[in-house]
Design an enzyme around this catalytic site. Structure first.
Site, PDB file in Angstrom:
ATOM      1  N   CYS A  97       0.761  -1.085   0.058  1.00 43.56           N
ATOM      2  CA  CYS A  97       0.035  -0.057   0.039  1.00 43.56           C
ATOM      3  C   CYS A  97       0.937   1.299   0.198  1.00 43.56           C
ATOM      4  O   CYS A  97       0.524   2.394  -0.387  1.00 43.56           O
ATOM      5  CB  CYS A  97      -1.100   0.047   1.210  1.00 43.56           C
ATOM      6  SG  CYS A  97      -0.147  -0.113   2.786  1.00 43.56           S
ATOM      7  N   HIS A 254      -1.311   1.803   7.708  1.00 37.59           N
ATOM      8  CA  HIS A 254      -1.704   1.598   6.310  1.00 37.59           C
ATOM      9  C   HIS A 254      -1.429   2.942   5.586  1.00 37.59           C
ATOM     10  O   HIS A 254      -1.486   4.063   6.145  1.00 37.59           O
ATOM     11  CB  HIS A 254      -3.284   1.389   6.284  1.00 37.59           C
ATOM     12  CG  HIS A 254      -3.770   1.239   4.609  1.00 37.59           C
ATOM     13  ND1 HIS A 254      -3.278   0.116   3.740  1.00 37.59           N
ATOM     14  CD2 HIS A 254      -4.629   1.882   4.029  1.00 37.59           C
ATOM     15  CE1 HIS A 254      -3.947   0.162   2.848  1.00 37.59           C
ATOM     16  NE2 HIS A 254      -4.789   1.407   2.684  1.00 37.59           N
ATOM     17  N   ASN A 278      -7.360   6.114   0.165  1.00 37.73           N
ATOM     18  CA  ASN A 278      -7.013   4.629   0.460  1.00 37.73           C
ATOM     19  C   ASN A 278      -6.599   4.101  -0.629  1.00 37.73           C
ATOM     20  O   ASN A 278      -7.474   3.872  -1.628  1.00 37.73           O
ATOM     21  CB  ASN A 278      -8.087   4.006   1.422  1.00 37.73           C
ATOM     22  CG  ASN A 278      -7.532   2.685   1.634  1.00 37.73           C
ATOM     23  OD1 ASN A 278      -6.714   2.154   1.012  1.00 37.73           O
ATOM     24  ND2 ASN A 278      -8.592   2.049   2.658  1.00 37.73           N
TER      25      ASN A 278
END
Length: 690
Positions: A97, A254, A278
């Site tokens: 990520c 994250h 995201n």
């Protein structure tokens, strides 16, 4: 006017021509493409094959992946469809990520994007199954060539993919970055700032939000306006919290991308907003100002359109800046120039780059906590000669980066804890010794030692000379590093690694027999008993003589001299070339040996019969051999044991060979020049005799 990023269709940019192609063939992307077009074949990259070795190094896929070209997955593949935007980045079955957050941020800077993703390629005319992408690595741009075979499962891309299933630029970019780092698995886990720097060659700046300045919103606004790349994240307290979802829809541990800032009037108040994405392409904030929150109902459709507000579950969302500061912990900014975000003016920066290494046993000294070895670290002299305009001091930014740690993960390498310290330079040249650091404190240092790829800091010091010491926190840890120094005015930097300087004394003349000492008379008797009337000893006989004498030296702890050392001694002292040592040659060597023994005892600080390899630089210098770091590293590799210690036999062997090599060079050099000319026969003869 508040700044807000908007998606723009990129204009074709010329391919930069100063990037070095990374391919074993030595051919450029265009040469490889033309070769495929002429032969009517599709490119297959042998450097990064379509096999499990390119996927993982510590495991095998849980399901069988099939490598397919885009044209085998969809009927009408496109490289870029309607412009490369942040919505083209959806995470697959790989924990990268951090990389995806960086790619999403990259799409907001069209100029930087066009450099990383050259637009001279696609699936139309000129398609040959080959693509290329450009990344910055340790001061240079690399052009990474790949084929377009991608891992799939049931005709779906396994890893990074676009929301449009026939768009492939982002998946191919991920593959090129995986190749750069050795495998897809190497991309698991990381910090967005790492990839941001690889996309831009920029300078990292990290903010802990709870410690951020009052004008933090304005700092972020200015960063976006200057084209900086921004990421953010929420800290985890332990591994079990990684990617845990909070009640408000945020993911801990994250990487997110900051994609925009704006302000709106809401019930008579001016509200600061921040837009975050995201990289999963889903799972969003569900608090105030989220996609379906009631706050939007009081906003006009025109205002909603201006802000790009949608209720789609696309991973992107707005939130109040105050909520952002409450729920996020860290912001990473990759600045394309070193200008301070608190400063309203842009400057032209001078940059110098140093490539170096921490090598166990010679230059891996650790931080100042380890005084006995700290001084052996690389030392870089920084001369600040001009004050900044209208300032009393000189501003510079020092960025220390450890190299290739991600690519070396397959061999067990992790990010080391690194940092640096800055000292006032004394009025002398040369590598500073331990005593200097014992009695002098640093003037400045990196904010912390931390296990990130790069540690950077901004400083302002008066004009003068300084010494910058880059190091790992713990000693004996090996890595290559790149140190970048940015300064507003030209700064002069110099590696304080010492040049080779050999100071050999003249060989003494033999002492008349009637003037011999009692010790020398005992030597003569022992020598005659072993050698016979010719008074010459072989290497085996010399081994017996020296060990018989040295074992009486109770201060010197060692097992015995080896036969190899004695052969090297004869090679050094044998003037007749018969492979033996005469007594007069032995007497000369004995004087030399006594001096070397005294030095060894001086540096055997714990009286264990061994010397630390970190003391070798000083010990050799005292013996007349000033050597550079690279040569010292070779010596340590050859003579030190696994605990980085040298016993007396290793130490003596090293000194004998150094003196032998130095005297041979002196004999062969013409008019004391720093070079000699040898043919292959002469070279081999010399190396076999040293």
């Amino acid at each position: 006017m508040p700044y807000l990023h908007r998606s723009l269709r990129p204009q074709p940019q010329p391919v930069p021509r100063d990037a070095r192609t990374v391919h074993s063939s030595g051919h450029s992307f265009e040469q490889l493409r033309q070769s495929c077009l002429q032969s009517g074949t599709l490119f297959e990259d042998a450097d990064f094959p379509a096999s499990n070795s390119s996927l993982f190094y510590s495991e095998r896929p849980q399901v069988p992946f099939v490598w397919k070209r885009p044209g085998e997955i969809v009927e009408n593949p496109e490289f870029i469809l309607g412009g490369a935007t942040r919505t083209d980045i959806c995470q697959g079955e790989l924990g990268d990520c951090w990389l995806l957050a960086a790619i999403a941020s990259l799409t907001l800077n069209q100029k930087a994007l066009a450099r990383v993703v050259p637009q001279d390629q696609g699936f139309g005319s000129g398609y040959a199954g080959i693509f290329h992408f450009q990344f910055w690595q340790h001061s240079e741009w690399l052009d990474v060539v790949i084929d377009d075979r991608l891992p799939t499962f049931r005709d779906r891309l396994v890893f990074l993919h676009s929301a449009d299933h026939n768009e492939f630029w982002s998946a191919l970019l991920e593959k090129a970055y995986a190749k750069l780092n050795g495998s897809y698995e190497a991309l698991k886990g990381g910090s967005a700032i790492e990839a941001m720097e690889d996309f831009t060659g920029g300078v990292a700046e990290n903010f802990q939000i709870r410690e951020a300045p009052e004008d933090f919103y304005e700092i972020l606004e200015k960063a976006l306006r200057r084209g900086s790349l921004l990421g953010c994240s929420i800290d985890t307290l332990n591994a079990s919290e990684s990617e845990a979802r909070t009640p408000l829809g945020l993911i801990k541990g994250h990487a997110y991308t900051v994609t925009g800032l704006d302000q709106v009037n809401f019930h008579g108040q001016r509200i600061k907003l921040i837009r975050v994405r995201n990289p999963w392409g889903q799972v969003e904030w569900n608090g105030p100002w989220s996609d379906s929150s009631p706050e939007w109902r009081s906003m006009s459709l025109e205002e909603q359109k201006r802000l790009g507000h949608t209720a789609l579950d696309d991973g992107e969302f707005w939130m109040a800046f105050e909520d952002f500061k409450t729920h996020f912990d860290k912001v990473e900014i990759c600045n394309l120039t070193p200008d301070a975000l608190e400063d309203n003016t842009l400057h032209k920066w001078e940059v110098t780059i140093h490539q170096g290494s921490w090598v166990r046993g010679s230059t891996a000294g650790g931080c100042r906590n380890f005084l006995d070895t700290f001084w052996t670290n690389p030392q870089i002299k920084l001369s600040l000669t001009e004050r900044d305009e209208g300032q009393e001091g000189c501003t510079f930014l020092a960025a220390l980066m450890q190299k290739d740690r991600r690519r070396l993960k397959r061999f067990g390498a992790n990010m080391l804890t690194i940092g640096y310290a800055i000292y006032q330079c004394p009025d002398k040249d040369g590598h500073l010794n331990r005593d200097f650091f014992r009695y002098h404190a640093s003037l400045a240092r990196s904010k912390t030692f931390i296990n990130l790829r790069e540690v950077s800091g901004r400083f302002q010091l008066p004009p003068g000379d300084y010494i910058l010491i880059p190091s790992t926190f713990e000693p004996h840890q090996e890595a290559d590093f790149c140190l970048r120094i940015f300064s507003e005015k030209k700064a002069v930097t110099q590696d304080l690694d010492e040049n080779i300087d050999i100071d050999l004394p003249e060989l003494p003349k033999p002492t008349p027999q009637e003037e011999e000492t009692e010790e020398e008379r005992q030597f003569r008797a022992l020598f005659r008993r072993i050698a016979g009337e010719d008074m010459e000893v072989s290497a085996e006989e010399l081994e017996y003589v020296l060990n018989a004498v040295l074992q009486k030296k109770t201060a010197l702890k060692f097992k015995r001299l080896s036969l190899l050392s004695c052969r090297n001694i004869i090679s050094l002292m044998d003037t007749s070339g018969n492979g033996k040592m005469e007594f007069e040659e032995f007497r000369v060597f004995w004087d030399k040996l006594r001096y070397w023994m005294d030095l060894f005892l001086q540096f055997d600080v714990d009286k264990s019969g061994t010397m630390s390899s970190y003391e070798l630089r000083t010990a050799l210098k005292a013996a007349g051999f000033q050597l550079g770091s690279h040569l010292l590293q070779l010596i340590v590799l050859r003579y030190a044991d696994e605990n980085l210690q040298l016993d007396f036999d290793d130490y003596l062997n090293c000194l004998v060979r150094l003196e032998n090599a130095s005297r041979v060079f002196q004999c062969l050099s013409v008019k004391n020049k720093d070079f000699i000319h040898l043919n292959i026969n002469e070279f081999i003869n010399l190396t076999m005799n040293i």
